[in-house]
Structure formats: C-alpha cells, structure tokens
Write a protein that holds these residues in place. Structure first.
Motif, PDB file in Angstrom:
ATOM      1  N   VAL A 231       0.847  -1.201   0.000  1.00 13.87           N
ATOM      2  CA  VAL A 231       0.000   0.000   0.000  1.00 13.87           C
ATOM      3  C   VAL A 231       0.880   1.248   0.000  1.00 13.87           C
ATOM      4  O   VAL A 231       0.560   2.257  -0.631  1.00 13.87           O
ATOM      5  N   LEU A 232       1.992   1.179   0.698  1.00  5.58           N
ATOM      6  CA  LEU A 232       2.931   2.294   0.733  1.00  5.58           C
ATOM      7  C   LEU A 232       3.400   2.625  -0.678  1.00  5.58           C
ATOM      8  O   LEU A 232       3.447   3.791  -1.078  1.00  5.58           O
ATOM      9  N   PHE A 233       3.703   1.607  -1.448  1.00  5.84           N
ATOM     10  CA  PHE A 233       4.135   1.816  -2.831  1.00  5.84           C
ATOM     11  C   PHE A 233       3.013   2.431  -3.655  1.00  5.84           C
ATOM     12  O   PHE A 233       3.237   3.331  -4.460  1.00  5.84           O
ATOM     13  N   ASP A 234       1.797   1.957  -3.443  1.00  2.18           N
ATOM     14  CA  ASP A 234       0.653   2.505  -4.169  1.00  2.18           C
ATOM     15  C   ASP A 234       0.450   3.982  -3.840  1.00  2.18           C
ATOM     16  O   ASP A 234       0.086   4.786  -4.708  1.00  2.18           O
ATOM     17  N   CYS A 235       0.676   4.343  -2.568  1.00  4.08           N
ATOM     18  CA  CYS A 235       0.554   5.759  -2.171  1.00  4.08           C
ATOM     19  C   CYS A 235       1.565   6.608  -2.927  1.00  4.08           C
ATOM     20  O   CYS A 235       1.252   7.721  -3.383  1.00  4.08           O
ATOM     21  N   CYS A 236       2.773   6.101  -3.080  1.00  2.35           N
ATOM     22  CA  CYS A 236       3.796   6.839  -3.822  1.00  2.35           C
ATOM     23  C   CYS A 236       3.382   7.036  -5.276  1.00  2.35           C
ATOM     24  O   CYS A 236       3.624   8.087  -5.868  1.00  2.35           O
ATOM     25  N   ARG A 237       2.748   6.027  -5.849  1.00  5.95           N
ATOM     26  CA  ARG A 237       2.306   6.131  -7.233  1.00  5.95           C
ATOM     27  C   ARG A 237       1.281   7.251  -7.394  1.00  5.95           C
ATOM     28  O   ARG A 237       1.231   7.923  -8.431  1.00  5.95           O
ATOM     29  N   ILE A 238       0.477   7.484  -6.361  1.00 11.53           N
ATOM     30  CA  ILE A 238      -0.530   8.540  -6.421  1.00 11.53           C
ATOM     31  C   ILE A 238       0.137   9.908  -6.562  1.00 11.53           C
ATOM     32  O   ILE A 238      -0.315  10.768  -7.312  1.00 11.53           O
ATOM     33  N   PHE A 239       1.255  10.089  -5.845  1.00  7.87           N
ATOM     34  CA  PHE A 239       1.912  11.398  -5.810  1.00  7.87           C
ATOM     35  C   PHE A 239       3.134  11.471  -6.722  1.00  7.87           C
ATOM     36  O   PHE A 239       4.009  12.310  -6.517  1.00  7.87           O
ATOM     37  N   ASN A 240       3.208  10.601  -7.725  1.00  2.45           N
ATOM     38  CA  ASN A 240       4.430  10.529  -8.521  1.00  2.45           C
ATOM     39  C   ASN A 240       4.552  11.607  -9.591  1.00  2.45           C
ATOM     40  O   ASN A 240       5.501  11.618 -10.350  1.00  2.45           O
ATOM     41  N   GLY A 241       3.583  12.518  -9.678  1.00  2.69           N
ATOM     42  CA  GLY A 241       3.729  13.657 -10.573  1.00  2.69           C
ATOM     43  C   GLY A 241       2.980  13.553 -11.882  1.00  2.69           C
ATOM     44  O   GLY A 241       2.934  14.506 -12.639  1.00  2.69           O
ATOM     45  N   ASP A 242       2.374  12.390 -12.187  1.00  7.40           N
ATOM     46  CA  ASP A 242       1.598  12.316 -13.424  1.00  7.40           C
ATOM     47  C   ASP A 242       0.174  12.802 -13.155  1.00  7.40           C
ATOM     48  O   ASP A 242      -0.173  13.228 -12.061  1.00  7.40           O
TER      49      ASP A 242
END
Length: 253
Positions: A231-242
C-alpha cells in the motif's frame, strides 16, 4: 563530520550504548569519516564536509544500512528551534537491537553541538540554549510531515506555524509537501529537500476538499507503524507527478 569519530554514536547514543553487536559495526565507520576530511585548514583546524540536515541524515542512514542496521530518514519539522514555530527539518530513524521499535537521532544537531565553538557568533547563543541529546531524540523534539498534517487538521496546532524562517515558506501547502516527501522516504526513494513535483509547491497552495481527503488518508496510513508496504508503494504512485493524482482528486470532490 564527527558523527562516527571521536564523538561516536557508539559511545553516546542511549539506544546503542547498551553494548549489542551494532557497536562493533558502527565503530568501523571511524575510518570512513576520517576520509571525509577535505584536508584544508581553517583557523589552523582541518575542515570537514558540512551538509544540510537532509544530506547529512541521508549519509548517516546510508552508513547504517551498509552495516545492515535498518534505518530511514524522515521529512518533517523540528520543534526545538523556536517555542512558537516548527521549522523544516530532517532526521534519521534506526531499529533498536530488539528490532521492535524505531529510535530517532538528529545528525545535523549533533554536528552543531560538536562544532558549537567554531560557529559564527550570531548562531552560537541560540544553539547554546537548546538542551537536547541528538543521539536520543525524544518525543516532542521532532514531528513528521504526516503527524504535523494530522495535528493541524484536528485543530491541535496551526498550519501557519510550520515552515521556514521565511514568511512565504510556511502554511498548509508546506506541511502537505513535507508529508509527500516523507512518504517517498518511507519507500526508500529519498527526494532532495524542497524539491517539488506534481501538485506540490506554493504554486499549488490552494488545497481542495478532494485533495484534503487523500492527504488525510495518507497521513493516517504513515502514522500506522505496521502498515502494508504494498500500500505504501501505491501511495507513492498517487503522488508521482503524473495526472493520476488530478484524476483521483476529481473523484473525491
């Protein structure tokens, strides 16, 4: 840098001085730090590499990881610089010998204390008034971006007290940005200090209800010690700038 040399973490940290096997590993870092000397002289003394709090924390974190000590850096705010303000700051957390809890250390403040007599006079007085053990950072000395966000959202503190000494660099957007940086640190993707991407930065200081909801959930997740790393990785994907974050905000609004 004398963090691992004569003022060694081995001898001074309350979390490590107990005598477990980490001592032997950490003591070897004296040789690494000795090689970090620039060789230049200033007032008759050998100078050392000096970094900001993020860079120094990342260096110490890397050394700890090299010696198989679980560690991470955290982006947040120091609560000890000023009684009424919470200044942008970075620290290190490492697993204690039992492996059950994280201990906090502040390499930058350790450096300040070790070199206090060599600091310019305008800084000395203020730092001398700070009483703390940077190798055993207790509760109330530092707050992560996530914890700061949650505290302000609950009305227990004010966003306007969080930021830097510059009036234009503080507030809700600044806390949000430190929360996002801390999220990436927890994913071992440590960003540069003050770097912005996506919806970060003062340009995006207006935070709508949809974004608030996403950040609220992320903050609560980061404050849960036993979180799911997937889930932590998924959270990062949310804020990855795209533009995925923009789409998610619209779904929440």
């Amino acid at each position: 840098m004398r963090f691992f040399s004569e003022y060694s973490i081995v001898r001074h940290s309350a979390g490590i001085r107990a005598g477990h096997e980490y001592q032997k590993r950490l003591w070897k870092n004296k040789k690494i730090i000795e090689r970090s000397k620039t060789g230049k002289k200033c007032n008759g003394k050998t100078t050392y590499l000096i970094c900001n709090c993020r860079d120094l924390s990342l260096l110490i974190c890397a050394i700890l990881r090299y010696y198989a000590i679980p560690s991470r850096i955290r982006s947040g705010f120091g609560l000890f610089f000023h009684p009424d303000k919470r200044f942008d700051h970075w620290i290190v957390e490492y697993r204690d010998a039992s492996g059950k809890s994280w201990k906090r250390i502040d390499p930058w403040m350790y450096q300040i204390q070790a070199e206090l007599d060599n600091l310019p006079g305008e800084y000395t007085a203020g730092f001398k008034n700070i009483s703390m053990d940077p190798l055993d950072l207790r509760e109330g000395r530092f707050i992560t971006g996530a914890a700061a966000w949650t505290k302000c959202r609950s009305g227990k503190d004010s966003f306007e007290r969080f930021g830097t000494y510059e009036e234009s660099l503080r507030g809700k957007w600044f806390v949000r940005d430190n929360l996002i940086r801390d999220l990436f640190c927890m994913n071992r993707k440590e960003p540069l200090p003050w770097v912005i991407w996506g919806n970060m930065g003062r340009k995006h200081k207006k935070i709508g209800a949809g974004e608030e909801k996403i950040i609220d959930e992320t903050a609560l997740f980061l404050e849960t010690e036993t979180f799911d790393h997937s889930v932590l990785f998924d959270c990062c994907r949310i804020f990855n700038g795209d533009n995925g974050f923009d789409r998610l905000i619209k779904e929440q609004d």
